[in-house]
Design a protein around this motif. Structure first.
Motif, mmCIF file in Angstrom:
data_model
loop_
_atom_site.group_PDB
_atom_site.id
_atom_site.type_symbol
_atom_site.label_atom_id
_atom_site.label_comp_id
_atom_site.label_asym_id
_atom_site.label_seq_id
_atom_site.Cartn_x
_atom_site.Cartn_y
_atom_site.Cartn_z
ATOM 1 N N ILE A 20 42.578 37.356 36.021
ATOM 2 C CA ILE A 20 42.034 37.975 37.614
ATOM 3 C C ILE A 20 40.703 37.588 37.439
ATOM 4 C CG2 ILE A 20 41.778 39.375 38.935
ATOM 5 C CD1 ILE A 20 44.727 38.720 39.278
ATOM 6 N N VAL A 21 39.935 37.499 38.588
ATOM 7 C CA VAL A 21 38.596 36.771 39.092
ATOM 8 C C VAL A 21 37.850 37.764 39.410
ATOM 9 C CG1 VAL A 21 38.719 34.927 37.238
ATOM 10 C CG2 VAL A 21 39.240 34.447 39.619
ATOM 11 N N TYR A 22 37.106 37.467 39.545
ATOM 12 C CA TYR A 22 35.767 37.942 40.319
ATOM 13 C C TYR A 22 34.361 36.668 41.017
ATOM 14 C CZ TYR A 22 38.785 42.961 40.113
ATOM 15 O OH TYR A 22 40.118 43.044 39.336
ATOM 16 N N GLY A 23 34.105 36.967 42.986
ATOM 17 C CA GLY A 23 33.933 36.103 43.223
ATOM 18 C C GLY A 23 33.416 36.034 44.665
ATOM 19 N N GLY A 53 41.491 44.105 30.931
ATOM 20 C CA GLY A 53 41.840 45.826 32.207
ATOM 21 C C GLY A 53 40.439 46.070 32.730
ATOM 22 N N GLN A 54 39.375 45.254 31.772
ATOM 23 C CA GLN A 54 37.831 45.594 32.067
ATOM 24 C C GLN A 54 37.347 44.160 32.997
ATOM 25 O OE1 GLN A 54 36.751 47.233 28.380
ATOM 26 N NE2 GLN A 54 35.180 48.931 29.439
ATOM 27 N N LEU A 55 36.183 44.487 33.625
ATOM 28 C CA LEU A 55 35.472 43.308 34.361
ATOM 29 C C LEU A 55 34.703 42.474 33.179
ATOM 30 C CD1 LEU A 55 35.097 41.298 36.922
ATOM 31 C CD2 LEU A 55 33.413 42.809 37.402
ATOM 32 N N VAL A 56 34.616 41.053 33.441
ATOM 33 C CA VAL A 56 33.685 40.609 31.976
ATOM 34 C C VAL A 56 32.621 39.600 32.596
ATOM 35 C CG1 VAL A 56 33.452 38.914 29.746
ATOM 36 C CG2 VAL A 56 35.168 41.698 29.719
ATOM 37 N N TYR A 57 32.006 39.932 32.169
ATOM 38 C CA TYR A 57 30.125 39.054 33.071
ATOM 39 C C TYR A 57 31.021 37.465 32.717
ATOM 40 C CZ TYR A 57 26.658 36.326 33.921
ATOM 41 O OH TYR A 57 25.794 34.918 34.354
ATOM 42 N N PHE A 58 32.248 36.365 33.615
ATOM 43 C CA PHE A 58 32.213 34.780 33.297
ATOM 44 C C PHE A 58 31.698 34.198 34.897
ATOM 45 C CE2 PHE A 58 35.244 32.021 34.591
ATOM 46 C CZ PHE A 58 34.942 31.654 33.622
ATOM 47 N N PRO A 86 36.697 48.825 44.522
ATOM 48 C CA PRO A 86 38.097 48.827 44.337
ATOM 49 C C PRO A 86 37.928 49.216 42.702
ATOM 50 C CG PRO A 86 35.906 46.842 44.304
ATOM 51 C CD PRO A 86 35.466 48.327 44.973
ATOM 52 N N GLU A 87 39.076 49.056 42.252
ATOM 53 C CA GLU A 87 39.661 49.482 40.957
ATOM 54 C C GLU A 87 39.468 49.057 39.771
ATOM 55 O OE1 GLU A 87 43.702 51.363 42.005
ATOM 56 O OE2 GLU A 87 42.960 52.470 43.390
ATOM 57 N N ILE A 88 37.520 49.034 39.794
ATOM 58 C CA ILE A 88 38.033 48.452 38.480
ATOM 59 C C ILE A 88 36.968 48.293 37.288
ATOM 60 C CG2 ILE A 88 36.310 46.594 39.575
ATOM 61 C CD1 ILE A 88 38.348 45.215 36.405
ATOM 62 N N GLU A 89 36.733 48.677 35.555
ATOM 63 C CA GLU A 89 35.613 49.257 35.101
ATOM 64 C C GLU A 89 34.626 47.831 34.722
ATOM 65 O OE1 GLU A 89 36.636 51.328 31.424
ATOM 66 O OE2 GLU A 89 38.352 51.348 32.243
ATOM 67 N N LYS A 90 33.194 48.201 34.967
ATOM 68 C CA LYS A 90 33.001 47.018 34.497
ATOM 69 C C LYS A 90 32.454 47.294 32.820
ATOM 70 C CE LYS A 90 30.507 46.475 39.114
ATOM 71 N NZ LYS A 90 29.252 46.739 39.966
ATOM 72 N N GLN A 98 32.117 30.916 43.974
ATOM 73 C CA GLN A 98 31.435 31.478 42.965
ATOM 74 C C GLN A 98 31.790 32.167 42.562
ATOM 75 O OE1 GLN A 98 27.148 31.008 43.870
ATOM 76 N NE2 GLN A 98 27.007 30.455 41.687
ATOM 77 N N ILE A 99 32.265 32.206 41.083
ATOM 78 C CA ILE A 99 33.070 33.590 40.028
ATOM 79 C C ILE A 99 32.155 34.026 39.064
ATOM 80 C CG2 ILE A 99 34.749 33.556 38.498
ATOM 81 C CD1 ILE A 99 36.538 31.130 39.825
ATOM 82 N N ALA A 100 32.326 35.259 39.215
ATOM 83 C CA ALA A 100 31.187 36.552 38.436
ATOM 84 C C ALA A 100 31.490 36.972 37.100
ATOM 85 C CB ALA A 100 30.351 36.626 39.920
ATOM 86 N N GLY A 101 32.677 37.371 37.858
ATOM 87 C CA GLY A 101 33.448 38.321 36.321
ATOM 88 C C GLY A 101 35.119 38.108 36.322
ATOM 89 N N ILE A 102 35.532 38.354 34.949
ATOM 90 C CA ILE A 102 36.922 38.651 34.733
ATOM 91 C C ILE A 102 37.528 39.417 34.350
ATOM 92 C CG2 ILE A 102 36.694 36.769 32.562
ATOM 93 C CD1 ILE A 102 38.509 34.750 32.943
ATOM 94 N N GLU A 103 38.825 39.499 34.332
ATOM 95 C CA GLU A 103 39.327 40.623 33.581
ATOM 96 C C GLU A 103 39.723 40.359 32.361
ATOM 97 O OE1 GLU A 103 42.466 42.749 36.014
ATOM 98 O OE2 GLU A 103 41.528 43.330 37.708
ATOM 99 N N ARG A 104 39.685 41.167 31.543
ATOM 100 C CA ARG A 104 39.571 41.337 30.467
ATOM 101 C C ARG A 104 40.243 42.515 29.509
ATOM 102 N NH1 ARG A 104 41.311 36.938 30.075
ATOM 103 N NH2 ARG A 104 40.495 35.138 29.746
#
Ligand SMILES: [Zn+2]
Length: 190
Positions: free
Chosen positions: A67-70, A91-96, A185-189, A83-89
């Motif tokens: 799962i990616v965010y952008g 259950g957490q959002l990791v900079y990517f 959004p339900e995501i932990e940074k 432009q992707i800026a984050g990826i889930e690892r």
């Protein structure tokens, strides 16, 4: 010296003196001092006598199903570029950072209830379906879609109203493939 204790440093911090240690990972020697080049944890190797900094940055290798965010940077009838800026690892959002794309013809149109409905500037949650030089994504999936969007007329942030995205400024709705947690959004940074 107690090397068991965890010590955090930022770029430019002195880790040790050159008489004691050699510069190791992420460090340089300057004026007889070992200086950190990054933020992280000090790791002193008393066997090799090196002073190192562990940046804690792990190399992220995207896989199918990730799962990616952008945000949408380009959108035409054939392809949408993200432009992707984050990826889930875990259950957490990791900079990517990476570039993703959605092949419109192979994606939204098979989902009749959700026609192609993203616009440039939308923040999306997508799923990786093919790993290549760029990542192919899909928004087909109940938890996927737009998380934040602006009115195409006045740029005001759209809100959910009666199940559709609505601009309270222009008093009109816009069609998007919105995620169920649009707006919050339900995501932990991390
Ligand atoms: Zn508006």
């Amino acid at each position: 010296m107690d090397s068991k204790e965890t010590k955090h440093v930022i770029p430019g911090d002195v880790l040790a003196y050159a008489e004691e240690y050699l510069p190791g990972k992420n460090t340089i020697e300057e004026d007889s001092r070992i200086i950190s080049l990054c933020s992280g944890e000090v790791v002193k190797n008393d066997k090799e006598l090196t002073a190192n900094v562990d940046s804690k940055i792990k190399v992220i290798i995207p896989r199918n199903g990730d799962i990616v965010y952008g945000n949408i940077v380009k959108n035409d009838s054939r392809q949408t570029t993200i432009q992707i800026a984050g990826i889930e690892r875990e259950g957490q959002l990791v900079y990517f950072q990476a570039e993703g794309y959605i092949r419109s013809v192979h994606d939204y149109k098979k989902d009749e209830r959700n026609p192609q409905t993203v616009r440039i500037g939308d923040i999306i949650r997508g799923k990786v379906i093919r790993v290549g030089q760029n990542l192919e994504l899909t928004l087909s999936g109940s938890n996927l879609g737009v998380l934040k969007s602006r009115c195409s007329r006045c740029r005001e942030i759209l809100v959910i109203k009666n199940g559709t995205l609505f601009c309270e400024n222009c008093n009109r709705s816009e069609l998007r493939k919105a995620a169920p947690d649009y707006g919050e959004p339900e995501i932990e940074k991390r």
